[in-house]
Write an enzyme that holds these catalytic residues in place. Structure first.
Site, PDB file in Angstrom:
ATOM      1  N   ASP A 277     -87.206 -16.790  11.818  1.00 53.34           N
ATOM      2  CA  ASP A 277     -88.698 -17.680  10.944  1.00 53.34           C
ATOM      3  C   ASP A 277     -88.929 -18.391  10.088  1.00 53.34           C
ATOM      4  OD1 ASP A 277     -91.478 -19.500  12.145  1.00 53.34           O
ATOM      5  OD2 ASP A 277     -92.487 -17.734  10.650  1.00 53.34           O
TER       6      ASP A 277
ATOM      7  N   HIS B  88     -89.504 -20.277  19.795  1.00 50.90           N
ATOM      8  CA  HIS B  88     -89.285 -20.106  19.031  1.00 50.90           C
ATOM      9  C   HIS B  88     -88.827 -18.338  18.959  1.00 50.90           C
ATOM     10  CE1 HIS B  88     -90.147 -20.400  14.680  1.00 50.90           C
ATOM     11  NE2 HIS B  88     -90.928 -19.687  14.557  1.00 50.90           N
TER      12      HIS B  88
END
Length: 328
Positions: free
Chosen positions: A108, A307
């Protein structure tokens, strides 16, 4: 799993960074050190499965709560969170531990920093492994204006730009906030209700305020694990973390000094990219340009994964990095 260690507090670059360490001393290790970089809204704890696996395999491993997060300093003002500041923090940590070069792994926002390291401190890198967020070409225009034009004013990164406007929403109920963010697709299948935002606006804050019935997917972590995040964010809140986003434009402008003929130079060091096909924020398609931006490039695609890949699919992520790191 090995018990999560107590952080070592390292003062460098004008801040104090909490660093979690496992594995052998750098001077005694036969395998390279690894530094794990967390994203938003996370902390070093997100890497607990990787820290255990790689330390047991003989690597000295380090995971900092980066500037503005966890037990680390959270200086005031967005100017304290530029890419130069964030990468200088990492250089200072390497100096502190006597590490000449290390492998870096980022997820991320940690991956955004990771893919900046070859330009800001190339002499300290053995290799770069990114999860979910790839190396991207230099944006053709101010990224905030680009996001606003494409997704509208409610897009979460655009909303994050105004200091003080988003913090109360995120800090109102920290357990609720982390139950919202840390989710996975239901049964690893692409279902419409699993999309964690309105695709046109990416209004994460609006969706958070709508409550669990609107979120889709399912809770990724146990309540006990989720509480680690909520408790940790009681110290600094979200302002420092959001300041990373408030430097998108400044970092884009600073990146221009690395351009050659208008483009970022091709990376020559070993690079690994791990994508997740059910990551709605960062779909695998955005990693396509990397093949032409890296000379020594490996890509691994995780199927049925969302994610938060290093927590959702820890064994697969560990295996991919292990296989890659053995070759560098």
């Amino acid at each position: 799993m090995t018990d999560w260690p107590t952080p070592e507090m390292v003062t460098t670059n004008g801040v104090t960074i909490g660093v979690y360490r496992m594995g052998p001393e750098v001077s005694a290790a036969s395998k390279p050190p690894i530094v794990f970089l967390h994203g938003f809204p996370e902390i070093a704890y997100s890497w607990r499965a990787q820290m255990t696996a790689f330390s047991e395999a003989g690597h000295p491993v380090f995971a900092p709560d980066q500037r503005g997060y966890g037990v680390s300093s959270a200086p005031e003002g967005a100017a304290e969170y530029t890419m130069q500041k964030l990468t200088d923090d990492l250089k200072g940590l390497l100096d502190h531990y006597g590490i000449e070069k290390a492998v870096f792994v980022g997820h991320d926002w940690g991956a955004i920093i990771l893919w900046s390291l070859p330009f800001y401190m190339p002499e300290r890198l053995l290799g770069c492994a990114g999860l979910n967020v790839p190396l991207l070409p230099h944006y053709p225009m101010d990224p905030i204006e680009m996001f606003r034009a494409r997704f509208g004013d409610d897009m979460y990164i655009v909303r994050f730009q105004t200091e003080g406007a988003c913090e109360p929403i995120l800090e109102r109920d920290l357990m609720q906030t982390f139950k919202f963010f840390l989710r996975k697709p239901n049964k690893g299948k692409p279902e419409k209700k699993d999309v964690p935002f309105e695709e046109k606006s990416l209004d994460l804050l609006g969706l958070l305020e709508m409550g669990p019935d609107a979120w889709g997917g399912e809770q990724l972590l146990s309540d006990k694990e989720t509480a680690v995040y909520a408790k940790t964010f009681e110290k600094n809140g979200f302002t420092g973390a959001l300041h990373w986003y408030r430097n998108f434009t400044a970092n884009w402008q600073d990146q221009r000094r690395f351009l050659v003929d208008g483009k970022l130079p091709k990376l020559t060091l070993p690079c690994l990219m791990i994508t997740a096909d059910l990551d709605r924020a960062c779909p695998p398609a955005i990693a396509e340009p990397m093949a032409g931006m890296c000379e020594n490039y490996t890509r691994v695609d995780l199927k049925g994964c969302g994610h938060w890949s290093q927590q959702e699919r820890a064994a697969d992520v560990n295996a991919a990095i292990m296989a890659w790191i053995a070759k560098i």
